[in-house]
Design a protein around this motif. Structure first.
Motif, PDB file in Angstrom:
ATOM      1  N   HIS A  44       0.608  -1.173   0.016  1.00  0.00           N
ATOM      2  CA  HIS A  44      -0.029  -0.205   0.056  1.00  0.00           C
ATOM      3  C   HIS A  44       0.781   1.369   0.094  1.00  0.00           C
ATOM      4  CE1 HIS A  44      -3.536  -2.179   0.594  1.00  0.00           C
ATOM      5  NE2 HIS A  44      -3.056  -2.763   1.751  1.00  0.00           N
ATOM      6  N   CYS A  45       2.030   1.272   0.504  1.00  0.00           N
ATOM      7  CA  CYS A  45       2.720   2.565   0.520  1.00  0.00           C
ATOM      8  C   CYS A  45       3.948   2.655  -0.188  1.00  0.00           C
ATOM      9  CB  CYS A  45       3.313   2.564   2.245  1.00  0.00           C
ATOM     10  SG  CYS A  45       1.702   2.525   3.164  1.00  0.00           S
ATOM     11  N   LEU A  46       4.706   1.478  -0.256  1.00  0.00           N
ATOM     12  CA  LEU A  46       5.807   1.507  -1.038  1.00  0.00           C
ATOM     13  C   LEU A  46       5.753   1.941  -2.619  1.00  0.00           C
ATOM     14  CD1 LEU A  46       8.980   0.862  -1.426  1.00  0.00           C
ATOM     15  CD2 LEU A  46       8.304  -1.389  -2.049  1.00  0.00           C
ATOM     16  N   PRO A  47       4.830   1.511  -3.282  1.00  0.00           N
ATOM     17  CA  PRO A  47       4.503   2.250  -4.631  1.00  0.00           C
ATOM     18  C   PRO A  47       4.460   3.696  -4.707  1.00  0.00           C
ATOM     19  CG  PRO A  47       3.007   0.339  -4.498  1.00  0.00           C
ATOM     20  CD  PRO A  47       3.820   0.702  -2.943  1.00  0.00           C
ATOM     21  N   ILE A  48       3.784   4.354  -3.670  1.00  0.00           N
ATOM     22  CA  ILE A  48       3.598   5.887  -3.432  1.00  0.00           C
ATOM     23  C   ILE A  48       4.960   6.554  -3.224  1.00  0.00           C
ATOM     24  CG2 ILE A  48       2.725   7.721  -2.255  1.00  0.00           C
ATOM     25  CD1 ILE A  48       0.224   5.913  -1.595  1.00  0.00           C
ATOM     26  N   PHE A  49       5.574   5.709  -2.428  1.00  0.00           N
ATOM     27  CA  PHE A  49       7.178   6.410  -2.116  1.00  0.00           C
ATOM     28  C   PHE A  49       7.903   6.196  -3.305  1.00  0.00           C
ATOM     29  CE2 PHE A  49      11.306   5.982  -0.177  1.00  0.00           C
ATOM     30  CZ  PHE A  49      11.279   7.180   0.548  1.00  0.00           C
ATOM     31  N   LEU A  50       8.070   5.223  -3.919  1.00  0.00           N
ATOM     32  CA  LEU A  50       9.013   4.903  -5.043  1.00  0.00           C
ATOM     33  C   LEU A  50       8.866   5.698  -6.140  1.00  0.00           C
ATOM     34  CD1 LEU A  50       9.328   1.047  -5.000  1.00  0.00           C
ATOM     35  CD2 LEU A  50      10.996   2.628  -4.299  1.00  0.00           C
ATOM     36  N   SER A  51       7.447   6.301  -6.479  1.00  0.00           N
ATOM     37  CA  SER A  51       7.107   7.105  -7.430  1.00  0.00           C
ATOM     38  C   SER A  51       7.510   8.430  -7.425  1.00  0.00           C
ATOM     39  CB  SER A  51       5.502   7.018  -7.484  1.00  0.00           C
ATOM     40  OG  SER A  51       4.896   7.833  -6.512  1.00  0.00           O
ATOM     41  N   LYS A  52       7.671   8.814  -5.933  1.00  0.00           N
ATOM     42  CA  LYS A  52       8.295  10.174  -5.720  1.00  0.00           C
ATOM     43  C   LYS A  52       9.825  10.360  -5.659  1.00  0.00           C
ATOM     44  CE  LYS A  52       3.937  11.791  -4.552  1.00  0.00           C
ATOM     45  NZ  LYS A  52       3.298  12.713  -4.720  1.00  0.00           N
ATOM     46  N   GLU A  60      17.174  -1.861  -3.084  1.00  0.00           N
ATOM     47  CA  GLU A  60      16.852  -3.324  -2.837  1.00  0.00           C
ATOM     48  C   GLU A  60      15.531  -3.187  -1.710  1.00  0.00           C
ATOM     49  OE1 GLU A  60      17.729  -5.907  -4.114  1.00  0.00           O
ATOM     50  OE2 GLU A  60      19.709  -5.453  -4.884  1.00  0.00           O
ATOM     51  N   ILE A  61      14.528  -4.087  -1.876  1.00  0.00           N
ATOM     52  CA  ILE A  61      13.349  -4.182  -0.891  1.00  0.00           C
ATOM     53  C   ILE A  61      13.757  -5.266   0.058  1.00  0.00           C
ATOM     54  CG2 ILE A  61      11.100  -4.081  -0.730  1.00  0.00           C
ATOM     55  CD1 ILE A  61      12.276  -1.689  -2.328  1.00  0.00           C
ATOM     56  N   ILE A  62      13.471  -5.133   1.384  1.00  0.00           N
ATOM     57  CA  ILE A  62      13.620  -6.019   2.426  1.00  0.00           C
ATOM     58  C   ILE A  62      12.286  -6.217   3.106  1.00  0.00           C
ATOM     59  CG2 ILE A  62      14.640  -7.212   4.302  1.00  0.00           C
ATOM     60  CD1 ILE A  62      17.361  -5.458   3.552  1.00  0.00           C
ATOM     61  N   GLU A  63      11.531  -7.503   2.955  1.00  0.00           N
ATOM     62  CA  GLU A  63      10.201  -7.335   3.509  1.00  0.00           C
ATOM     63  C   GLU A  63      10.423  -8.263   4.962  1.00  0.00           C
ATOM     64  OE1 GLU A  63       5.882  -9.635   2.684  1.00  0.00           O
ATOM     65  OE2 GLU A  63       7.001  -8.225   1.161  1.00  0.00           O
ATOM     66  N   ILE A  64       9.627  -7.910   5.735  1.00  0.00           N
ATOM     67  CA  ILE A  64       9.548  -8.717   7.178  1.00  0.00           C
ATOM     68  C   ILE A  64       8.005  -8.668   7.518  1.00  0.00           C
ATOM     69  CG2 ILE A  64      11.771  -7.786   8.056  1.00  0.00           C
ATOM     70  CD1 ILE A  64       9.953  -6.063  10.032  1.00  0.00           C
ATOM     71  N   GLU A  65       7.778  -9.730   8.313  1.00  0.00           N
ATOM     72  CA  GLU A  65       6.318 -10.067   8.650  1.00  0.00           C
ATOM     73  C   GLU A  65       5.914  -8.943   9.667  1.00  0.00           C
ATOM     74  OE1 GLU A  65       4.581 -14.088   9.136  1.00  0.00           O
ATOM     75  OE2 GLU A  65       6.778 -14.486   9.553  1.00  0.00           O
ATOM     76  N   SER A  66       4.630  -8.366   9.337  1.00  0.00           N
ATOM     77  CA  SER A  66       3.919  -7.348  10.358  1.00  0.00           C
ATOM     78  C   SER A  66       3.715  -7.889  11.636  1.00  0.00           C
ATOM     79  CB  SER A  66       2.730  -6.937   9.659  1.00  0.00           C
ATOM     80  OG  SER A  66       1.812  -7.753   9.373  1.00  0.00           O
ATOM     81  N   GLY A  67       3.532  -7.002  12.550  1.00  0.00           N
ATOM     82  CA  GLY A  67       2.981  -7.178  14.025  1.00  0.00           C
ATOM     83  C   GLY A  67       4.088  -7.139  14.970  1.00  0.00           C
ATOM     84  N   GLU A  68       3.497  -6.748  16.306  1.00  0.00           N
ATOM     85  CA  GLU A  68       4.404  -6.762  17.414  1.00  0.00           C
ATOM     86  C   GLU A  68       5.319  -8.001  17.597  1.00  0.00           C
ATOM     87  OE1 GLU A  68       6.153  -4.518  20.413  1.00  0.00           O
ATOM     88  OE2 GLU A  68       4.760  -3.893  18.940  1.00  0.00           O
ATOM     89  N   ILE A  69       4.660  -9.220  17.350  1.00  0.00           N
ATOM     90  CA  ILE A  69       5.242 -10.551  17.592  1.00  0.00           C
ATOM     91  C   ILE A  69       6.638 -10.627  16.883  1.00  0.00           C
ATOM     92  CG2 ILE A  69       3.169 -11.528  18.455  1.00  0.00           C
ATOM     93  CD1 ILE A  69       2.813 -13.008  15.807  1.00  0.00           C
ATOM     94  N   TYR A 164      -0.445   8.373   3.814  1.00  0.00           N
ATOM     95  CA  TYR A 164      -0.442   6.971   4.120  1.00  0.00           C
ATOM     96  C   TYR A 164      -1.470   6.777   5.120  1.00  0.00           C
ATOM     97  CZ  TYR A 164       4.122   7.162   1.934  1.00  0.00           C
ATOM     98  OH  TYR A 164       5.197   7.251   1.013  1.00  0.00           O
ATOM     99  N   LEU A 165      -1.807   7.680   5.816  1.00  0.00           N
ATOM    100  CA  LEU A 165      -3.006   7.359   6.874  1.00  0.00           C
ATOM    101  C   LEU A 165      -4.233   6.482   6.105  1.00  0.00           C
ATOM    102  CD1 LEU A 165      -2.926  10.396   9.463  1.00  0.00           C
ATOM    103  CD2 LEU A 165      -1.826   8.000   9.464  1.00  0.00           C
ATOM    104  N   GLY A 166      -4.479   7.054   4.907  1.00  0.00           N
ATOM    105  CA  GLY A 166      -5.708   6.385   4.115  1.00  0.00           C
ATOM    106  C   GLY A 166      -5.629   4.874   4.049  1.00  0.00           C
TER     107      GLY A 166
END
Length: 355
Positions: A44-52, A60-69, A164-166
């Motif tokens: 949801h956010c990376l495409p907006i950021f990269l476009s700017k 390079e993109i590094i992805e981790i799993e979401s959440g406090e755990i 991004y709050l949207g």
């Protein structure tokens, strides 16, 4: 909105974010850019950021799993290994796009990889914008204990774009709102009173309130960056709130509480303790309970849970010399630090919350 300068970095807002980050990239000659995301901000956010972004530097993109755990040393190890495998060096830049888990963990990874590489935070949740964006706190949890390992080290830039709050669900927005309400309680009745009727808030109003909240935290942190005095006020509601959050996080039979949802409970409990110990007026105590209760509802906390929650207080980072130190209110906008609270009053506070 006008950029906010702190002692160690500058916080930019909305369209100014991208002018600032592109100037930074062009002036610093980074060897590589690594962007840390979770699966939600990746979509949801990376495409907006990269476009700017305007740069010829490899990304390079590094992805981790979401959440406090997943805010753990194990996750850090995975990111450190990814950086090594992708040939990151000391002239690399890390950009953390996400909520508090991403900015806290990503900042910690950057501060420790090769003894420190530059990083930029792009908070995408309301909580991260008004809380994690200021003060340079980085770190991870130790088991179910919040933020036990970390360092204070500021990013080069913080970029707050409220677009991004949207992408956020309502419960995440409410979680962030809790920190803004806290800023009012500890520093300013006029700011607290701006939240009397949330239904009247428009988008522009929210942008201004976010900006004001960041200024409030900046003014505190610039005076006391290492939490020797004034910065402790930002922990109002967090002593019991963190214990409640940890307790619920560690019990698979309990519903998951977001940070702000747990802190709201902590603020109500602390309002009761403030009335009993520091002269906080009863009318204000009831106002805190009523307003927060209307916004967040009530979490059912069993009496059998009170003691195990209280047992977690010994891990609070504000503790010194074996004493549990609370931040309490003398009035809305005025705090008292390092308050000692007897156990029987904490039990009374839980019952006050439950009634």
């Amino acid at each position: 909105m006008k950029s906010i300068t702190t002692k160690d970095c500058t916080i930019h807002f909305n369209d100014n974010c991208y002018t600032a980050v592109n100037e930074h990239l062009n002036s610093k000659n980074f060897s590589k850019i690594f962007i840390l995301v979770d699966e939600n901000t990746h979509e949801h956010c990376l495409p907006i950021f990269l476009s700017k972004l305007e740069t010829e530097t490899a990304i390079e993109i590094i992805e981790i799993e979401s959440g406090e755990i997943h805010k753990t040393i194990e996750t850090c190890a995975g990111v450190w290994n990814a950086l090594s495998e992708l040939d990151a060096d000391r002239k690399s830049l890390m950009i953390n796009i996400g909520g508090g888990v991403i900015t806290d963990l990503g900042g910690f990874v950057a501060c420790t990889f090769k003894r420190g590489i530059s990083y930029v935070n792009v908070p995408t949740s309301l909580l991260a914008m008004v809380d994690a964006s200021v003060g340079g706190k980085t770190g991870v949890d130790l088991g179910h204990l919040k933020n036990q390992v970390g360092v204070i080290s500021n990013p080069d830039l913080v970029l707050i774009d409220t677009v991004y709050l949207g992408t956020l669900p309502k419960n995440q927005m409410r979680s962030g709102l809790a920190e803004m309400l806290k800023h009012g309680l500890i520093t300013s009745r006029s700011y607290w009173d701006q939240f009397k009727d949330l239904s009247k808030l428009k988008r522009d109003d929210l942008d201004k309130l976010i900006h004001e909240s960041v200024v409030i935290k900046r003014d505190v942190v610039d005076v006391d960056p290492y939490e020797n005095g004034l910065r402790k006020t930002l922990n109002y509601g967090h002593t019991l709130g963190h214990a409640i959050e940890s307790f619920y996080l560690n019990d698979p039979e309990k519903p998951t509480l977001l940070h702000g949802e747990a802190i709201v409970i902590g603020m109500i409990l602390a309002a009761y303790l403030s009335h009993k110990l520091t002269g906080f007026p009863e009318e204000d105590m009831q106002e805190v309970k009523s307003r927060l209760g209307n916004y967040y509802g009530k979490v059912e906390i069993s009496e059998s849970d009170y003691k195990p929650i209280m047992d977690l207080l010994k891990y609070d980072k504000k503790n010194t010399h074996g004493h549990i130190n609370f931040v309490l209110l003398e009035a809305i906008g005025t705090c008292k630090l390092d308050c000692k609270v007897p156990e029987h009053l904490i039990l009374e506070a839980f019952k006050f919350y439950a009634d």
